[in-house]
Design a protein around this motif. Structure first.
Motif, PDB file in Angstrom:
ATOM      1  N   ILE A   1      32.014   6.767 -68.707  1.00 40.10           N
ATOM      2  CA  ILE A   1      33.397   6.298 -68.701  1.00 40.10           C
ATOM      3  C   ILE A   1      34.134   6.827 -67.467  1.00 40.10           C
ATOM      4  O   ILE A   1      34.811   6.077 -66.755  1.00 40.10           O
ATOM      5  CB  ILE A   1      34.121   6.716 -69.996  1.00 40.10           C
ATOM      6  CG1 ILE A   1      33.540   5.938 -71.181  1.00 40.10           C
ATOM      7  CG2 ILE A   1      35.626   6.490 -69.897  1.00 40.10           C
ATOM      8  CD1 ILE A   1      33.991   6.435 -72.528  1.00 40.10           C
ATOM      9  N   LEU A   2      33.996   8.116 -67.198  1.00 40.57           N
ATOM     10  CA  LEU A   2      34.708   8.704 -66.062  1.00 40.57           C
ATOM     11  C   LEU A   2      34.198   8.157 -64.728  1.00 40.57           C
ATOM     12  O   LEU A   2      34.989   7.882 -63.815  1.00 40.57           O
ATOM     13  CB  LEU A   2      34.590  10.231 -66.101  1.00 40.57           C
ATOM     14  CG  LEU A   2      35.363  10.901 -67.236  1.00 40.57           C
ATOM     15  CD1 LEU A   2      35.086  12.397 -67.259  1.00 40.57           C
ATOM     16  CD2 LEU A   2      36.850  10.641 -67.110  1.00 40.57           C
TER      17      LEU A   2
ATOM     18  N   CYS B   1      34.683   4.628 -60.024  1.00 39.35           N
ATOM     19  CA  CYS B   1      34.205   3.484 -59.235  1.00 39.35           C
ATOM     20  C   CYS B   1      35.277   2.420 -59.096  1.00 39.35           C
ATOM     21  O   CYS B   1      35.408   1.792 -58.038  1.00 39.35           O
ATOM     22  CB  CYS B   1      32.949   2.893 -59.867  1.00 39.35           C
ATOM     23  SG  CYS B   1      31.504   3.913 -59.635  1.00 39.35           S
ATOM     24  N   LEU B   2      36.058   2.201 -60.146  1.00 39.78           N
ATOM     25  CA  LEU B   2      37.145   1.234 -60.080  1.00 39.78           C
ATOM     26  C   LEU B   2      38.159   1.622 -59.010  1.00 39.78           C
ATOM     27  O   LEU B   2      38.555   0.796 -58.173  1.00 39.78           O
ATOM     28  CB  LEU B   2      37.826   1.114 -61.445  1.00 39.78           C
ATOM     29  CG  LEU B   2      39.033   0.189 -61.506  1.00 39.78           C
ATOM     30  CD1 LEU B   2      38.596  -1.255 -61.328  1.00 39.78           C
ATOM     31  CD2 LEU B   2      39.765   0.372 -62.827  1.00 39.78           C
ATOM     32  N   PHE B   3      38.567   2.891 -59.002  1.00 42.49           N
ATOM     33  CA  PHE B   3      39.530   3.339 -58.002  1.00 42.49           C
ATOM     34  C   PHE B   3      38.919   3.349 -56.596  1.00 42.49           C
ATOM     35  O   PHE B   3      39.597   3.018 -55.618  1.00 42.49           O
ATOM     36  CB  PHE B   3      40.079   4.727 -58.360  1.00 42.49           C
ATOM     37  CG  PHE B   3      41.089   4.679 -59.466  1.00 42.49           C
ATOM     38  CD1 PHE B   3      42.263   3.959 -59.339  1.00 42.49           C
ATOM     39  CD2 PHE B   3      40.870   5.355 -60.649  1.00 42.49           C
ATOM     40  CE1 PHE B   3      43.199   3.907 -60.360  1.00 42.49           C
ATOM     41  CE2 PHE B   3      41.792   5.318 -61.672  1.00 42.49           C
ATOM     42  CZ  PHE B   3      42.962   4.591 -61.537  1.00 42.49           C
TER      43      PHE B   3
ATOM     44  N   LEU C   1      41.438  -2.375 -50.350  1.00 45.87           N
ATOM     45  CA  LEU C   1      42.720  -2.226 -49.649  1.00 45.87           C
ATOM     46  C   LEU C   1      42.520  -1.782 -48.197  1.00 45.87           C
ATOM     47  O   LEU C   1      43.245  -2.223 -47.298  1.00 45.87           O
ATOM     48  CB  LEU C   1      43.618  -1.241 -50.399  1.00 45.87           C
ATOM     49  CG  LEU C   1      44.160  -1.747 -51.739  1.00 45.87           C
ATOM     50  CD1 LEU C   1      44.940  -0.646 -52.440  1.00 45.87           C
ATOM     51  CD2 LEU C   1      45.001  -2.990 -51.554  1.00 45.87           C
ATOM     52  N   ALA C   2      41.525  -0.929 -47.948  1.00 43.65           N
ATOM     53  CA  ALA C   2      41.242  -0.516 -46.567  1.00 43.65           C
ATOM     54  C   ALA C   2      40.750  -1.698 -45.736  1.00 43.65           C
ATOM     55  O   ALA C   2      41.130  -1.849 -44.561  1.00 43.65           O
ATOM     56  CB  ALA C   2      40.206   0.606 -46.566  1.00 43.65           C
ATOM     57  N   ILE C   3      39.928  -2.553 -46.327  1.00 45.98           N
ATOM     58  CA  ILE C   3      39.452  -3.730 -45.596  1.00 45.98           C
ATOM     59  C   ILE C   3      40.614  -4.676 -45.300  1.00 45.98           C
ATOM     60  O   ILE C   3      40.731  -5.202 -44.184  1.00 45.98           O
ATOM     61  CB  ILE C   3      38.343  -4.448 -46.399  1.00 45.98           C
ATOM     62  CG1 ILE C   3      37.075  -3.611 -46.385  1.00 45.98           C
ATOM     63  CG2 ILE C   3      38.058  -5.833 -45.834  1.00 45.98           C
ATOM     64  CD1 ILE C   3      35.963  -4.150 -47.246  1.00 45.98           C
ATOM     65  N   VAL C   4      41.465  -4.892 -46.290  1.00 48.56           N
ATOM     66  CA  VAL C   4      42.624  -5.763 -46.084  1.00 48.56           C
ATOM     67  C   VAL C   4      43.522  -5.199 -44.983  1.00 48.56           C
ATOM     68  O   VAL C   4      43.995  -5.941 -44.106  1.00 48.56           O
ATOM     69  CB  VAL C   4      43.402  -5.961 -47.404  1.00 48.56           C
ATOM     70  CG1 VAL C   4      44.749  -6.628 -47.165  1.00 48.56           C
ATOM     71  CG2 VAL C   4      42.574  -6.774 -48.378  1.00 48.56           C
TER      72      VAL C   4
END
Length: 128
Positions: free
Chosen positions: A17-18, A23-25, A32-35
């Motif tokens: 779960i953790l 991985c989601l974050f 966001l870095a690619i964008v």
């Protein structure tokens, strides 16, 4: 022994779960870095060139990951083959030594003795 298995299962579930949340974050940060990089490059180079560069970098990264996976799979396959070879060699040595001790004992009796020894070992482990 039961509590050790239950603890391990509980710990593994918690870690899954953790790590999923992590991985989601991490994936969100990566996107966001690619964008941001494409937006910055689009201002200086143009939108089409920025997208082409991002695509080329993404393709190169994908090929690198595929190469790493192939290398790791090859190494694991080689290790499994080596372990299998060693196991077969040890089993052959054991069979040779048993057959030299037992002489003309047939294979069926030998397997029955081995099965009885295995069952006795498992029973003694279960009672502990």
């Amino acid at each position: 022994m039961k509590s050790d298995v239950a603890t391990t299962v509980k710990r593994t579930k918690r870690q899954v779960i953790l790590y999923s949340v992590l991985c989601l974050f991490a994936l969100t940060t990566y996107v966001l870095a690619i964008v941001a990089a494409i937006t910055y490059a689009a201002i200086h180079l143009g939108a089409f060139e920025a997208i082409l560069i991002a695509t080329a970098i993404s393709a190169a990264t994908s090929l690198l990951v595929v190469a790493i996976i192939a290398i790791l799979n090859y190494r694991d396959k080689k290790t499994r083959r080596k372990v299998l070879y060693n196991t077969v060699a040890v089993a052959q040595m054991g069979a040779d030594s048993v057959s030299s001790v037992t002489g003309s004992m047939n294979l069926k009796k030998l397997f029955m003795v081995a099965a009885a020894a295995f069952a006795a070992t498992k029973l003694s482990q279960m009672r502990k």
